[in-house]
Design a protein around this motif. Structure first.
Motif, PDB file in Angstrom:
ATOM      1  N   THR A   3     -27.145  25.470   7.013  1.00  0.00           N
ATOM      2  CA  THR A   3     -26.117  24.722   6.344  1.00  0.00           C
ATOM      3  C   THR A   3     -25.986  23.857   7.284  1.00  0.00           C
ATOM      4  OG1 THR A   3     -24.834  26.231   6.700  1.00  0.00           O
ATOM      5  CG2 THR A   3     -25.335  26.117   4.555  1.00  0.00           C
ATOM      6  N   ASP A 115     -25.558  19.832   5.950  1.00  0.00           N
ATOM      7  CA  ASP A 115     -25.593  20.969   5.192  1.00  0.00           C
ATOM      8  C   ASP A 115     -27.159  21.215   4.865  1.00  0.00           C
ATOM      9  OD1 ASP A 115     -24.810  22.847   3.265  1.00  0.00           O
ATOM     10  OD2 ASP A 115     -25.668  21.672   1.657  1.00  0.00           O
ATOM     11  N   HIS A 116     -27.471  22.302   5.086  1.00  0.00           N
ATOM     12  CA  HIS A 116     -28.704  22.857   4.360  1.00  0.00           C
ATOM     13  C   HIS A 116     -28.441  23.141   3.009  1.00  0.00           C
ATOM     14  CE1 HIS A 116     -29.187  23.869   8.647  1.00  0.00           C
ATOM     15  NE2 HIS A 116     -30.691  23.779   8.364  1.00  0.00           N
ATOM     16  N   LEU A 117     -29.018  22.460   2.079  1.00  0.00           N
ATOM     17  CA  LEU A 117     -28.940  22.248   0.428  1.00  0.00           C
ATOM     18  C   LEU A 117     -28.801  23.808   0.220  1.00  0.00           C
ATOM     19  CD1 LEU A 117     -29.475  19.508  -1.907  1.00  0.00           C
ATOM     20  CD2 LEU A 117     -30.145  22.017  -2.371  1.00  0.00           C
ATOM     21  N   VAL A 118     -29.959  24.393   0.568  1.00  0.00           N
ATOM     22  CA  VAL A 118     -30.396  25.888   0.456  1.00  0.00           C
ATOM     23  C   VAL A 118     -29.949  26.376   1.437  1.00  0.00           C
ATOM     24  CG1 VAL A 118     -32.056  27.680  -0.126  1.00  0.00           C
ATOM     25  CG2 VAL A 118     -32.273  25.468  -1.126  1.00  0.00           C
ATOM     26  N   PRO A 119     -28.807  27.067   1.612  1.00  0.00           N
ATOM     27  CA  PRO A 119     -28.176  27.891   2.893  1.00  0.00           C
ATOM     28  C   PRO A 119     -29.288  28.549   3.373  1.00  0.00           C
ATOM     29  CG  PRO A 119     -26.483  27.827   1.018  1.00  0.00           C
ATOM     30  CD  PRO A 119     -27.977  27.279   0.306  1.00  0.00           C
ATOM     31  N   LEU A 120     -28.908  28.845   4.915  1.00  0.00           N
ATOM     32  CA  LEU A 120     -30.080  29.733   5.615  1.00  0.00           C
ATOM     33  C   LEU A 120     -29.885  31.183   4.962  1.00  0.00           C
ATOM     34  CD1 LEU A 120     -29.532  28.045   8.902  1.00  0.00           C
ATOM     35  CD2 LEU A 120     -31.308  27.412   7.175  1.00  0.00           C
ATOM     36  N   LYS A 121     -28.891  31.567   4.943  1.00  0.00           N
ATOM     37  CA  LYS A 121     -28.553  33.079   4.437  1.00  0.00           C
ATOM     38  C   LYS A 121     -29.172  33.202   3.120  1.00  0.00           C
ATOM     39  CE  LYS A 121     -25.824  37.087   3.658  1.00  0.00           C
ATOM     40  NZ  LYS A 121     -24.042  37.545   4.017  1.00  0.00           N
ATOM     41  N   GLU A 122     -29.231  32.249   2.158  1.00  0.00           N
ATOM     42  CA  GLU A 122     -29.417  32.286   0.831  1.00  0.00           C
ATOM     43  C   GLU A 122     -31.189  32.288   0.930  1.00  0.00           C
ATOM     44  OE1 GLU A 122     -29.713  32.629  -3.237  1.00  0.00           O
ATOM     45  OE2 GLU A 122     -28.143  32.951  -2.001  1.00  0.00           O
ATOM     46  N   ALA A 123     -31.770  31.538   1.807  1.00  0.00           N
ATOM     47  CA  ALA A 123     -33.035  31.556   1.968  1.00  0.00           C
ATOM     48  C   ALA A 123     -33.688  33.167   2.479  1.00  0.00           C
ATOM     49  CB  ALA A 123     -33.429  30.567   2.962  1.00  0.00           C
ATOM     50  N   GLU A 137     -37.771  28.068  11.601  1.00  0.00           N
ATOM     51  CA  GLU A 137     -37.466  26.981  12.194  1.00  0.00           C
ATOM     52  C   GLU A 137     -37.710  25.570  11.416  1.00  0.00           C
ATOM     53  OE1 GLU A 137     -38.129  24.487  16.803  1.00  0.00           O
ATOM     54  OE2 GLU A 137     -39.080  26.727  16.078  1.00  0.00           O
ATOM     55  N   ALA A 138     -39.116  25.885  10.700  1.00  0.00           N
ATOM     56  CA  ALA A 138     -39.337  24.402  10.058  1.00  0.00           C
ATOM     57  C   ALA A 138     -38.452  24.175   8.946  1.00  0.00           C
ATOM     58  CB  ALA A 138     -40.945  24.647   9.790  1.00  0.00           C
ATOM     59  N   PHE A 139     -38.119  25.262   8.398  1.00  0.00           N
ATOM     60  CA  PHE A 139     -37.211  25.238   7.036  1.00  0.00           C
ATOM     61  C   PHE A 139     -35.886  24.602   7.494  1.00  0.00           C
ATOM     62  CE2 PHE A 139     -33.826  27.262   4.449  1.00  0.00           C
ATOM     63  CZ  PHE A 139     -34.289  26.733   3.311  1.00  0.00           C
ATOM     64  N   ALA A 140     -35.281  25.309   8.736  1.00  0.00           N
ATOM     65  CA  ALA A 140     -33.995  24.824   9.053  1.00  0.00           C
ATOM     66  C   ALA A 140     -33.935  23.178   9.525  1.00  0.00           C
ATOM     67  CB  ALA A 140     -33.527  25.558  10.027  1.00  0.00           C
ATOM     68  N   ASN A 141     -35.193  22.744   9.839  1.00  0.00           N
ATOM     69  CA  ASN A 141     -35.096  21.175  10.320  1.00  0.00           C
ATOM     70  C   ASN A 141     -35.920  20.486   9.257  1.00  0.00           C
ATOM     71  OD1 ASN A 141     -34.044  21.650  13.331  1.00  0.00           O
ATOM     72  ND2 ASN A 141     -35.122  23.496  12.948  1.00  0.00           N
ATOM     73  N   ASP A 142     -36.168  20.796   8.134  1.00  0.00           N
ATOM     74  CA  ASP A 142     -36.925  20.099   7.409  1.00  0.00           C
ATOM     75  C   ASP A 142     -36.450  18.646   6.967  1.00  0.00           C
ATOM     76  OD1 ASP A 142     -38.883  19.209   5.292  1.00  0.00           O
ATOM     77  OD2 ASP A 142     -39.041  21.202   4.375  1.00  0.00           O
TER      78      ASP A 142
END
Length: 206
Positions: A3, A115-123, A137-142
């Motif tokens: 997020t 914001d992570h559009l798709v939240p990290l917990k949701e992922a 890590e790649a997802f969280a910094n994409d």
């Protein structure tokens, strides 16, 4: 399914409401068309979310250094702002930002989150729990896909870890962009049946 705090700069400036801006085409990169999103949604795997093992925010490393002294959050602030200038440490020293979620405008970068559009917990509960740390890590910094966006801290924290059945941006003009980005899955994440119903409903009107 699928997020975030930002560095402050020293000048005290106000956050103010503004007329709903046209933010549907700004900031998020390469958002697919509604017709493509409907096709993509039909192909997503529907599964029951799982939080076993339990979600741990530390398993999604943020923020990576992107260029010079600029990390991911600072890069998004530069991308999403207007007239942004930064210090040698890449801390914003001037600029204006409009929150795509609620239309809030600010000249104070510290009042916005990334914001992570798709939240990290949701992922996590939708498949990322089985990924490697490097993949998380790649997802969280994409920055390549439509996943990171500078928005008002209030709205980001109101959203929290919510999926699309629990949260949509209050700015109606951005909702279609939001759900099109949500289903633009390059990661093999799943959705649950309630999410699919909600996404189908919104995309039918886009």
């Amino acid at each position: 399914m699928r997020t975030c705090v930002i560095a402050a700069f020293a000048v005290a400036t106000a956050v103010f409401a503004a007329p709903a801006p046209d933010v549907t085409s700004r900031a998020l990169p390469s958002v697919i068309a509604a017709s493509t999103a409907r096709t993509r949604l039909a192909g997503l795997t529907v599964a029951t979310p799982s939080n076993s093992p339990a979600y741990d925010r530390d398993l999604f490393k943020t923020w990576d250094t992107i260029s010079g002294t600029c990390d991911t959050r600072e890069t998004v602030l530069k991308r999403d702002g207007t007239g942004v200038t930064v210090s040698s440490a890449c801390t914003p020293t001037a600029g204006s930002w409009t929150s795509a979620y609620d239309g809030l405008v600010t000249t104070n970068a510290s009042s916005f989150d990334i914001d992570h559009l798709v939240p990290l917990k949701e992922a996590w509960i939708s498949g990322a729990r089985s990924w490697t740390n490097a993949s998380r890590e790649a997802f969280a910094n994409d920055l390549t896909r439509p996943q990171l966006l500078a928005v008002s801290a209030h709205e980001n924290r109101s959203k929290g870890d919510s999926d699309v059945t629990e949260y949509l941006p209050p700015l109606a003009s951005f909702q279609c962009t939001y759900v099109r980005a949500w289903v633009q899955d390059f990661y093999g994440l799943t959705i649950d049946s309630a999410e699919k119903t909600k996404l189908t409903s919104i995309l039918s009107g886009c």
